[in-house]
Structures are given as C-alpha cells and as structure tokens.
Motif scaffolding. Structure first.
Motif, PDB file in Angstrom:
ATOM      1  N   LYS A  66       0.853  -1.184   0.000  1.00  0.00           N
ATOM      2  CA  LYS A  66       0.000   0.000   0.000  1.00  0.00           C
ATOM      3  C   LYS A  66       0.891   1.236   0.000  1.00  0.00           C
ATOM      4  CE  LYS A  66      -3.944  -1.880   2.437  1.00  0.00           C
ATOM      5  NZ  LYS A  66      -4.776  -1.734   3.635  1.00  0.00           N
ATOM      6  N   THR A  67       0.437   2.270  -0.715  1.00  0.00           N
ATOM      7  CA  THR A  67       1.245   3.480  -0.817  1.00  0.00           C
ATOM      8  C   THR A  67       0.370   4.704  -1.029  1.00  0.00           C
ATOM      9  OG1 THR A  67       3.035   4.551  -2.028  1.00  0.00           O
ATOM     10  CG2 THR A  67       1.596   3.111  -3.298  1.00  0.00           C
ATOM     11  N   GLN A  68       0.901   5.864  -0.691  1.00  0.00           N
ATOM     12  CA  GLN A  68       0.236   7.139  -0.948  1.00  0.00           C
ATOM     13  C   GLN A  68       0.645   7.705  -2.303  1.00  0.00           C
ATOM     14  OE1 GLN A  68      -2.076   8.479   0.938  1.00  0.00           O
ATOM     15  NE2 GLN A  68      -1.896   7.007   2.601  1.00  0.00           N
ATOM     16  N   ALA A  69       1.641   7.073  -2.941  1.00  0.00           N
ATOM     17  CA  ALA A  69       2.151   7.560  -4.230  1.00  0.00           C
ATOM     18  C   ALA A  69       1.052   7.498  -5.287  1.00  0.00           C
ATOM     19  CB  ALA A  69       3.338   6.721  -4.666  1.00  0.00           C
ATOM     20  N   ASN A  70       1.106   8.462  -6.227  1.00  0.00           N
ATOM     21  CA  ASN A  70       0.107   8.523  -7.288  1.00  0.00           C
ATOM     22  C   ASN A  70       0.607   7.978  -8.611  1.00  0.00           C
ATOM     23  OD1 ASN A  70      -1.944   9.717  -5.692  1.00  0.00           O
ATOM     24  ND2 ASN A  70      -0.849  11.655  -5.822  1.00  0.00           N
ATOM     25  N   SER A  71       1.895   7.680  -8.699  1.00  0.00           N
ATOM     26  CA  SER A  71       2.439   7.104  -9.921  1.00  0.00           C
ATOM     27  C   SER A  71       3.554   6.129  -9.551  1.00  0.00           C
ATOM     28  CB  SER A  71       2.998   8.193 -10.848  1.00  0.00           C
ATOM     29  OG  SER A  71       4.164   8.764 -10.290  1.00  0.00           O
ATOM     30  N   LEU A  72       3.880   5.271 -10.501  1.00  0.00           N
ATOM     31  CA  LEU A  72       4.933   4.280 -10.277  1.00  0.00           C
ATOM     32  C   LEU A  72       6.269   4.977 -10.037  1.00  0.00           C
ATOM     33  CD1 LEU A  72       5.272   1.250 -10.132  1.00  0.00           C
ATOM     34  CD2 LEU A  72       5.669   1.206 -12.580  1.00  0.00           C
ATOM     35  N   GLN A  73       6.536   6.031 -10.783  1.00  0.00           N
ATOM     36  CA  GLN A  73       7.788   6.764 -10.625  1.00  0.00           C
ATOM     37  C   GLN A  73       7.863   7.405  -9.233  1.00  0.00           C
ATOM     38  OE1 GLN A  73       8.604   9.563 -13.713  1.00  0.00           O
ATOM     39  NE2 GLN A  73      10.478  10.293 -12.750  1.00  0.00           N
ATOM     40  N   GLU A  74       6.772   7.992  -8.776  1.00  0.00           N
ATOM     41  CA  GLU A  74       6.739   8.592  -7.441  1.00  0.00           C
ATOM     42  C   GLU A  74       6.965   7.529  -6.364  1.00  0.00           C
ATOM     43  OE1 GLU A  74       3.596  10.976  -4.543  1.00  0.00           O
ATOM     44  OE2 GLU A  74       3.140  10.742  -6.682  1.00  0.00           O
TER      45      GLU A  74
END
Length: 180
Positions: A66-74
């Motif tokens: 789980k992550t708060q990131a909005n993109s794979l790069q982020e």
C-alpha cells in the motif's frame, strides 16, 4: 490508498481493486480462487499498510504494498528516499556504537561471553560445536579493550580449539559492564 503490485519484472501501481485484480489475473500459473480474491480484497480495504506476499507456485510469489504515491515513478522515488534515509540512520547509529565501545573508561569490567567451542566426538574423529559461557573480571581501558583481552585470552588457551567460533562485540553473546 493505492497499491503497488509486483511479480518478477512486472509491476504496476493500481488505484482500484479492479485494476489490481486485472494485474493479478495476468500472472501465468496463478489460479484465482474465491479465497485468494477475498484475501486480496481484505488486504486492500484493511487499515494496515505492511507489504504482503501471495504464493503463485512452490517457488514464486507476487507482492502488494500500500502506498500514498500517485504514480509508479513517485513510488520508486519515495522508496529510494527511504533507503537513503535508512542508510544515513544506520551509519549514525553505527558511529555512535563504535564511539561508545571505544570511549576510554579505565577500570574494572565484568565481561560475559558465550562462544561455540569445538569439542571432539570420541572415537569418530569428528567434532561438534558446544555453546560455552565464559565470565571474567578484568581491568581494561574501554569495552573494546575488554573484548579484545577476553578473546586474546580464550584463543591462547591450549584447551580451546582454534576452530572455535567467537561472537562479535555487537552480539548479544558478549556483555561487558563497567564496575565503579
């Protein structure tokens, strides 16, 4: 919350359960049972954010994070920042530890070490390791000096085989306390 999914070199950052299940269903050899679907759904909707791995076959797994990131790069940039911060913290802790054990404090130390002693097995020519405790009270300049003196003494004894294994100074099997 978004979910990062990875199976070998295939990875994706999903924003919904449907996207995640689409990725999972594309894994060769994985049979999506109702139990697996329920388990993935519970993970996505649950409050815990730990990484979780799911078995594909006897030797491979896919992971979900789980992550708060909005993109794979982020997501990858955040992971790299976390790695660098953890490395810096570990380096700082390491420096503090070595500073502590080498700080000069002349006096008497009570040292306790548990090492693996080589003991020959009668009539077989083989050996086995026996966990052996050793305690000593000695005068030293620092914890490092105390450790070095204990090891030097044990290694110089004729009744201790040179193949015996000694713990590092960082191990829980070595304890030295300063006596005031």
């Amino acid at each position: 919350m978004n979910v990062y999914a990875r199976y070998f070199d295939n990875e994706v950052l999903t924003t919904s359960l449907d996207q995640l299940m689409s990725f999972v269903s594309g894994i060769d050899g994985l049979i999506i049972t109702p139990n697996l679907h329920r388990e993935i759904e519970e993970y996505v909707q649950g409050k815990f954010s730990y990484a979780k791995r799911f078995k594909v076959n006897a030797r491979s797994y896919f992971i979900l994070i789980k992550t708060q990131a909005n993109s794979l790069q982020e997501f990858k940039e955040n992971a790299n920042r976390e790695d660098n911060r953890n490395k810096e913290d570990l380096e700082r802790e390491k420096e503090q530890f070595f500073s502590f054990i080498s700080s000069e404090r002349i006096g008497w130390y009570q040292a306790s070490i548990t090492f693996n002693r080589v003991v020959p097995v009668a009539q077989t020519g083989k050996c086995r390791y026996v966990s052996t405790p050793f305690k000593a009270r000695l005068k030293a300049n620092s914890i490092q000096h105390c450790y070095d003196r204990v090891l030097a003494y044990l290694k110089s004894r004729e009744d201790i085989d040179s193949r015996s294994q000694f713990p590092s100074i960082k191990s829980r099997n070595f304890v030295a306390t300063f006596e005031e």
